[in-house]
Design a protein around this motif. Structure first.
Motif, PDB file in Angstrom:
ATOM      1  N   ILE A 111       0.842  -1.198   0.000  1.00 48.24           N
ATOM      2  CA  ILE A 111       0.000   0.000   0.000  1.00 48.24           C
ATOM      3  C   ILE A 111       0.877   1.248   0.000  1.00 48.24           C
ATOM      4  CG2 ILE A 111      -1.768   1.286   1.259  1.00 48.24           C
ATOM      5  CD1 ILE A 111      -2.705  -1.363   0.024  1.00 48.24           C
ATOM      6  N   GLY A 112       1.927   1.226   0.797  1.00 48.49           N
ATOM      7  CA  GLY A 112       2.817   2.381   0.834  1.00 48.49           C
ATOM      8  C   GLY A 112       3.412   2.702  -0.525  1.00 48.49           C
ATOM      9  N   ASP A 113       3.845   1.674  -1.254  1.00 50.11           N
ATOM     10  CA  ASP A 113       4.406   1.895  -2.596  1.00 50.11           C
ATOM     11  C   ASP A 113       3.362   2.461  -3.549  1.00 50.11           C
ATOM     12  OD1 ASP A 113       6.788   0.880  -1.652  1.00 50.11           O
ATOM     13  OD2 ASP A 113       6.493  -1.125  -2.514  1.00 50.11           O
ATOM     14  N   GLN A 114       2.110   2.015  -3.408  1.00 46.28           N
ATOM     15  CA  GLN A 114       1.047   2.457  -4.313  1.00 46.28           C
ATOM     16  C   GLN A 114       0.627   3.903  -4.064  1.00 46.28           C
ATOM     17  OE1 GLN A 114      -2.121  -0.388  -3.866  1.00 46.28           O
ATOM     18  NE2 GLN A 114      -1.127  -1.945  -5.123  1.00 46.28           N
ATOM     19  N   ILE A 115       0.633   4.322  -2.809  1.00 49.33           N
ATOM     20  CA  ILE A 115       0.104   5.651  -2.495  1.00 49.33           C
ATOM     21  C   ILE A 115       1.163   6.741  -2.503  1.00 49.33           C
ATOM     22  CG2 ILE A 115      -1.717   4.610  -1.078  1.00 49.33           C
ATOM     23  CD1 ILE A 115      -0.182   5.595   1.402  1.00 49.33           C
ATOM     24  N   GLU A 116       2.431   6.369  -2.530  1.00 49.30           N
ATOM     25  CA  GLU A 116       3.510   7.341  -2.317  1.00 49.30           C
ATOM     26  C   GLU A 116       3.415   8.547  -3.242  1.00 49.30           C
ATOM     27  OE1 GLU A 116       8.282   7.306  -1.381  1.00 49.30           O
ATOM     28  OE2 GLU A 116       7.373   5.568  -2.390  1.00 49.30           O
ATOM     29  N   ALA A 117       3.108   8.304  -4.503  1.00 47.63           N
ATOM     30  CA  ALA A 117       3.065   9.404  -5.474  1.00 47.63           C
ATOM     31  C   ALA A 117       1.734  10.145  -5.471  1.00 47.63           C
ATOM     32  CB  ALA A 117       3.344   8.867  -6.876  1.00 47.63           C
ATOM     33  N   HIS A 118       0.785   9.711  -4.666  1.00 52.90           N
ATOM     34  CA  HIS A 118      -0.567  10.285  -4.734  1.00 52.90           C
ATOM     35  C   HIS A 118      -1.011  10.923  -3.429  1.00 52.90           C
ATOM     36  CE1 HIS A 118      -1.003   8.195  -8.573  1.00 52.90           C
ATOM     37  NE2 HIS A 118      -0.560   7.098  -7.972  1.00 52.90           N
ATOM     38  N   LEU A 119      -0.172  10.889  -2.405  1.00 55.62           N
ATOM     39  CA  LEU A 119      -0.527  11.527  -1.143  1.00 55.62           C
ATOM     40  C   LEU A 119      -0.507  13.049  -1.285  1.00 55.62           C
ATOM     41  CD1 LEU A 119       1.571   9.283   1.267  1.00 55.62           C
ATOM     42  CD2 LEU A 119      -0.923   9.395   1.197  1.00 55.62           C
ATOM     43  N   SER A 120      -1.295  13.724  -0.438  1.00 57.23           N
ATOM     44  CA  SER A 120      -1.357  15.184  -0.486  1.00 57.23           C
ATOM     45  C   SER A 120      -1.416  15.720   0.934  1.00 57.23           C
ATOM     46  CB  SER A 120      -2.589  15.629  -1.281  1.00 57.23           C
ATOM     47  OG  SER A 120      -3.768  15.441  -0.514  1.00 57.23           O
ATOM     48  N   HIS A 125      -8.387  13.203   1.786  1.00 58.83           N
ATOM     49  CA  HIS A 125      -7.938  12.568   0.537  1.00 58.83           C
ATOM     50  C   HIS A 125      -7.050  11.369   0.846  1.00 58.83           C
ATOM     51  CE1 HIS A 125      -5.928  12.033  -3.374  1.00 58.83           C
ATOM     52  NE2 HIS A 125      -4.785  12.070  -2.684  1.00 58.83           N
ATOM     53  N   ASN A 126      -6.140  11.524   1.785  1.00 58.94           N
ATOM     54  CA  ASN A 126      -5.218  10.436   2.110  1.00 58.94           C
ATOM     55  C   ASN A 126      -5.951   9.246   2.721  1.00 58.94           C
ATOM     56  OD1 ASN A 126      -3.158  12.062   1.175  1.00 58.94           O
ATOM     57  ND2 ASN A 126      -2.572  12.775   3.220  1.00 58.94           N
ATOM     58  N   ILE A 127      -6.931   9.509   3.573  1.00 57.21           N
ATOM     59  CA  ILE A 127      -7.708   8.425   4.156  1.00 57.21           C
ATOM     60  C   ILE A 127      -8.431   7.638   3.073  1.00 57.21           C
ATOM     61  CG2 ILE A 127      -9.708   7.874   5.602  1.00 57.21           C
ATOM     62  CD1 ILE A 127      -8.934  10.223   7.392  1.00 57.21           C
ATOM     63  N   ALA A 128      -9.109   8.363   2.173  1.00 53.68           N
ATOM     64  CA  ALA A 128      -9.857   7.699   1.103  1.00 53.68           C
ATOM     65  C   ALA A 128      -8.913   6.920   0.183  1.00 53.68           C
ATOM     66  CB  ALA A 128     -10.665   8.728   0.303  1.00 53.68           C
ATOM     67  N   LEU A 129      -7.747   7.499  -0.106  1.00 56.42           N
ATOM     68  CA  LEU A 129      -6.771   6.846  -0.974  1.00 56.42           C
ATOM     69  C   LEU A 129      -6.283   5.541  -0.362  1.00 56.42           C
ATOM     70  CD1 LEU A 129      -4.781   6.917  -3.418  1.00 56.42           C
ATOM     71  CD2 LEU A 129      -3.215   8.222  -1.918  1.00 56.42           C
ATOM     72  N   ILE A 130      -5.941   5.567   0.921  1.00 59.09           N
ATOM     73  CA  ILE A 130      -5.430   4.367   1.590  1.00 59.09           C
ATOM     74  C   ILE A 130      -6.498   3.285   1.630  1.00 59.09           C
ATOM     75  CG2 ILE A 130      -4.627   3.459   3.807  1.00 59.09           C
ATOM     76  CD1 ILE A 130      -3.307   6.294   4.210  1.00 59.09           C
ATOM     77  N   ARG A 131      -7.710   3.657   1.971  1.00 60.60           N
ATOM     78  CA  ARG A 131      -8.784   2.660   2.042  1.00 60.60           C
ATOM     79  C   ARG A 131      -9.058   2.040   0.678  1.00 60.60           C
ATOM     80  NH1 ARG A 131     -12.675   6.015   6.233  1.00 60.60           N
ATOM     81  NH2 ARG A 131     -11.660   5.248   8.154  1.00 60.60           N
ATOM     82  N   GLU A 132      -9.047   2.837  -0.364  1.00 59.03           N
ATOM     83  CA  GLU A 132      -9.305   2.296  -1.693  1.00 59.03           C
ATOM     84  C   GLU A 132      -8.179   1.359  -2.131  1.00 59.03           C
ATOM     85  OE1 GLU A 132     -10.931   1.258  -5.214  1.00 59.03           O
ATOM     86  OE2 GLU A 132     -11.890   2.300  -3.540  1.00 59.03           O
ATOM     87  N   CYS A 133      -6.943   1.741  -1.890  1.00 58.49           N
ATOM     88  CA  CYS A 133      -5.818   0.867  -2.244  1.00 58.49           C
ATOM     89  C   CYS A 133      -5.846  -0.424  -1.434  1.00 58.49           C
ATOM     90  CB  CYS A 133      -4.492   1.602  -2.027  1.00 58.49           C
ATOM     91  SG  CYS A 133      -4.154   2.895  -3.239  1.00 58.49           S
ATOM     92  N   LEU A 134      -6.233  -0.328  -0.167  1.00 57.79           N
ATOM     93  CA  LEU A 134      -6.319  -1.516   0.671  1.00 57.79           C
ATOM     94  C   LEU A 134      -7.407  -2.460   0.163  1.00 57.79           C
ATOM     95  CD1 LEU A 134      -5.262  -2.983   3.144  1.00 57.79           C
ATOM     96  CD2 LEU A 134      -6.787  -1.593   4.568  1.00 57.79           C
ATOM     97  N   ARG A 135      -8.574  -1.914  -0.211  1.00 54.97           N
ATOM     98  CA  ARG A 135      -9.644  -2.752  -0.771  1.00 54.97           C
ATOM     99  C   ARG A 135      -9.174  -3.461  -2.031  1.00 54.97           C
ATOM    100  NH1 ARG A 135     -13.358   1.451   1.022  1.00 54.97           N
ATOM    101  NH2 ARG A 135     -12.898   2.616  -0.875  1.00 54.97           N
ATOM    102  N   ARG A 136      -8.537  -2.714  -2.934  1.00 56.26           N
ATOM    103  CA  ARG A 136      -8.085  -3.314  -4.188  1.00 56.26           C
ATOM    104  C   ARG A 136      -7.029  -4.384  -3.951  1.00 56.26           C
ATOM    105  NH1 ARG A 136      -7.741   2.052  -6.511  1.00 56.26           N
ATOM    106  NH2 ARG A 136      -5.477   1.802  -6.473  1.00 56.26           N
ATOM    107  N   ALA A 137      -6.106  -4.116  -3.047  1.00 55.03           N
ATOM    108  CA  ALA A 137      -5.040  -5.086  -2.777  1.00 55.03           C
ATOM    109  C   ALA A 137      -5.606  -6.372  -2.186  1.00 55.03           C
ATOM    110  CB  ALA A 137      -4.016  -4.474  -1.827  1.00 55.03           C
TER     111      ALA A 137
END
Length: 371
Positions: A111-120, A125-137
């Protein structure tokens, strides 16, 4: 209420297994996840979940739910069917020997590798991003065994919840719970409402248990990115130990159900006025301060101390009696603290852990859980 079924991988043709989840309240306004009997021979939580299902249905009909509340009354159908010669064996999977509440998938690095370039700098935004990446993974994670399938099904159901309550029990015990130091301010009211006599805190107790597979993701992402981006603890989890295995009764379950509903009301997930907070029974203590008291040799086990009893240093907990040699061996604690659980067995084997004492000073490190 919405009832969903989730198929898990069958071991052989002709066998079907499912996880059942019951969904109450509005979606999209936050999520609470509650499950019971992940150790399938621990049944008090299953009865509490049944009572919760009735009450949540009533509260939903009255329009009083502010969050989606997901309830899984039977979290371990694999273990529930493991009965050997009239003995339920719900703690370990017979095929692998693995504890059902260990080795959940750790996706923190991915998850960390996936979100690194998209955090703000936008926390939401970061909460939603992490949850979405976690669901997909979790959705794409490979499954090879029924045990892996069951674990992933439960993780998928709970991965986007802000609060996770995992209902367990011990062998013979008073009510107690496990959570993290970071979550303790939010969890303390639950401890009060439940009358928990021990609240044990650890950020990482080892073993990747169900509760920690969520909190550790957020904690590890905070460690990795927290100096650059706002990443809150987007999920907190609690393992709730509802006394002992024999404490399955309607009065206790109704009491625990009311305590959980009071907590959810106080938290803001249910509209209304929660009951007045009772006092904290015993201060929160580090899990690293728990002393697992073991017998030096085998024999007939006779307890002198009861769960809920505060023990001074070197207090007699039990005797181990060898009926052949007449040798009587005293078993005592080293650290002072509250004895919150003890074994159901009365024939001890050498080195067997017979009790747990919650001391206030940490002295252990590494893997802190029972087998």
């Amino acid at each position: 209420m919405h009832h969903s079924t989730h198929d898990i991988l069958a071991p052989v043709p002709g066998i079907a297994r499912q996880i059942h989840s019951f969904h109450f309240g509005p979606r999209g306004a936050g999520k609470i996840y509650i499950q019971a009997s992940l150790h399938a021979d621990e049944l008090p939580g299953m009865l509490v979940a049944w009572h919760l299902k009735q009450r949540l249905g009533e509260l939903e009909a009255q329009g009083l739910l502010r969050r989606e509340i997901v309830l899984v009354p039977i979290a371990n159908p694999v273990g529930l069917e493991q009965v050997l010669m009239d003995m339920p064996l719900g703690r370990f999977e017979l095929q692998s020997g693995e504890n059902f509440n260990r080795n959940f998938v750790d996706l923190s690095d991915k998850i960390g590798d996936q979100i690194e370039a998209h955090l703000s700098q936008d926390q939401d935004h970061n909460i939603a991003l992490i949850r979405e990446c976690l669901r997909r993974a979790l959705d794409t994670h490979p499954v090879h065994t029924p045990l892996q399938s069951q674990r992933l099904t439960l993780q998928r159901l709970a991965c986007d919840a802000e609060m996770v309550l995992d209902l367990h029990c011990d062998f013979e015990a008073v009510a107690h719970l496990y959570t993290t130091p970071e979550a303790w301010p939010q969890v303390e009211p639950l401890s009060r409402y439940l009358g928990a006599q021990a609240s044990l805190l650890a950020t990482d107790s080892g073993g990747q248990s169900f509760d920690e597979c969520f909190t550790l993701v957020w904690w590890q992402l905070q460690q990795r990115f927290g100096k650059q981006f706002p990443i809150p603890q987007g999920s907190f989890s609690v393992t709730v130990e509802l006394r002992g295995q024999g404490d399955v009764s309607h009065p206790l379950a109704e009491q625990d159900c009311a305590a959980i509903l009071d907590y959810l009301t106080q938290y803001g997930a249910i509209e209304g006025q929660a009951s007045t907070l009772p006092p904290l029974s015993y201060p929160a203590t580090p899990l690293a301060g728990v002393e697992p008291v073991a017998t030096p040799l085998g024999g007939l086990l006779v307890f002198h101390a009861k769960p809920g009893q505060y023990l001074e240093t070197d207090q007699l907990i039990a005797e181990v009696i060898d009926p052949l040699s007449d040798r009587v061996t005293a078993v005592r604690n080293v650290q002072p603290g509250l004895m919150y659980a003890r074994s159901l067995r009365r024939m001890a084997t050498a080195g067997m852990v017979i009790a747990h004492v919650a001391g206030r000073q940490p002295y252990r490190s590494g893997y802190l859980l029972s087998p």
